[in-house]
Design a protein around this motif. Sequence first.
Motif, short mmCIF file in Angstrom:
data_model
loop_
_atom_site.label_atom_id
_atom_site.label_comp_id
_atom_site.label_asym_id
_atom_site.label_seq_id
_atom_site.Cartn_x
_atom_site.Cartn_y
_atom_site.Cartn_z
N THR A 50 17.27 -124.08 40.09
CA THR A 50 16.79 -124.86 38.94
C THR A 50 15.29 -124.66 38.81
N TYR A 67 20.17 -120.89 22.00
CA TYR A 67 20.02 -122.33 22.22
C TYR A 67 19.05 -122.90 21.18
N VAL A 119 15.80 -125.33 33.43
CA VAL A 119 16.78 -124.25 33.22
C VAL A 119 17.32 -123.83 34.59
N ASP A 138 15.83 -127.28 23.58
CA ASP A 138 16.43 -127.15 24.91
C ASP A 138 15.48 -126.45 25.89
N LEU A 139 14.53 -125.72 25.34
CA LEU A 139 13.57 -125.02 26.20
C LEU A 139 12.16 -125.60 26.06
N VAL A 180 21.42 -117.92 31.77
CA VAL A 180 20.44 -119.00 31.86
C VAL A 180 21.08 -120.25 31.26
N ASN A 181 21.22 -121.28 32.08
CA ASN A 181 21.83 -122.52 31.61
C ASN A 181 20.79 -123.63 31.50
N THR A 182 21.10 -124.57 30.62
CA THR A 182 20.27 -125.78 30.53
C THR A 182 21.20 -126.98 30.68
#
Lengths: 232, 384
Positions: free
Chosen positions: B174, B157, B168, B161-162, B106-108
């Motif tokens: 996305t 993270y 995400v 960020d979330l 999972v990227n941000t």
Amino acid sequence: MALVELRGVSKSFTKGEETITPLDEVDLDIQAGEFVSLMGPSGTGKSTLLNLISGIDRPDRGTISVDGVEVTGLSRSKLADWRAANLGYIFQTHNLIPVLTTYENVELPTLLLKLSKSQRRQRVELALEAVGLTDRANHYPRQLSGGQEQRVGIARAIVAHPKVVVADEPTGSLDAQTSEQIQTLLQRLNRELDITLLMVTHDRDVAGIASRKLVLDQGKFVDSETAITMGV
Amino acid sequence: MLLPWEYGVRNLARRPLRTMLTLAALSTVILLVFVVVGFIRGLEKSLSISGDRDVVLVYSVNSEENIENSAIAARTPALLAASVEGTQQRFGVTHVSPEMYLGTRVNTDENNGGLGLVRGVTTGAPLVRRSVKLIDGKWPSSGEVIVGQLAAAKLGYDKQDLAIGKQVVFENKTWEIVGQFAAGGAACESEIWCNLADLQTATKRQDLTVVALLLEPGSSTAEIELFCKERTDLELRALGETDYYQSLQQHYKPVRILAWLVVLLVSGAGVFAGLNMMYGAVAGRVREIATLQAIGYRRRAILLSIVQEGVLLAAAASLIAGAIALVLMNGLAIRFTMGAFTLRIDSVAVLFGCGIGLLLGVLGALPPAIKALRAKVAVSLKAV
């Protein structure tokens, strides 16, 4: 009947392969109120005798009685209780507790007796007055001179009103002037408070203040003539 | 008769530097004990509250204990709802939650590479997962996700960020964060939830991972188990959710044993710190201890006084460590394979930490005290 009675007391130590007998079948009587000095060359058992009478060491043979109590027959804990109530010990190096004040050092033996706080205070104040240190009650040992420290040690030894006080070279680590002050104090305590004193010393002059002088050599008490030939 | 309390207290100030160093060492050791016990308590708590007694999980018989590996037919929920009685129903809605569950990167915008846990769900999920509460935002629509309170910790993270409104990226798609949920510290609190159909599209899968059913109170899993056995073509297995997490507790048993071993080893180091200090303290007081005996103090009284010193020091260290643990460590999120949980410095951890601290004080003081008291008084009186 004598206050302190030693009958056939012997004590030996093993040092390597050698057996040393500092006390060999010793008999001794000390009357109440007496001031006895004990002399002799180094290693002749003076301190050993003191330790046996005060119950911090035990003889190999013989009996020791103080005021009718045979201390040689008491258990370790009973001996501790007996010492608290009946014996005062003056050390050569004062042996004060550095983290306690003069007052608290003198109070230590009274904490072992069944006394109220006010009774303890009274006793401590009297003992400090007897040694002339009332104004130093709140000082710590490090804030006292050597002579003052020894006077605190003496106050601690007499505060519980013991039957007998033993002193192991009480002037041994003091200068001449302070030594004289301590001698005078010990004499005064013996005469005015009728305290029975047994003092070990190397110093002939110090021994002279006692009412009776004993000399130990090779595990036995020697007569005065022998003592003179020994130079003590 | 005991020695005056002041004697033990003031003795600690005799060697201030040594006492301070020992205090620092003991505080560190006890803090480590707090952290490890807090870790164990947090893990146990997370697993114990993760299961709902009325929920049954139906998943692939081939996946054994690992639900992530499960793949079951998409028609399973409908078949279960039609064939099995005892599933809770309200206003004509059967409480069944078909779910797809996977571990994925999972990227941000700011972070890459965090391994997260994603659950594709339907609106049936809140009916079955009763501990889940939407605490902020709204339920996700297509292309949207909601994140658990511990999801950021699981990913490694920053919580920001979330935050709601951020995006995400997972499974090459996305997703916008539109809500945040809590689950009372349960394992699913570290997950990211999205629409099941969306996730199936993104992963190019049509199957499910698990079906969760909420039973009516008093109903048993027997009927569901029977269904699974009879429909061998579906290759299903049913397990109560609490049983599932209990089996995970067993799975993590070696971790817990290892943690207790760490407590033991760390405590051992603490005993040595105490011993070192007390041996030093007592060695310098041999004549003093003999003097107390000559005055008439019993050995037991002197022993207690020395132990009092050790215990006082350990108590101070326990207080310092306890305060640090409660203020700085309590609630700290910890990542682990199944999600994330928080360090729990609860009453048990405090009792344990302080208990071990006091034990260190006693164990550190006893040997030097016994050694000093064994020496002959007559000899010790002449000690330099």
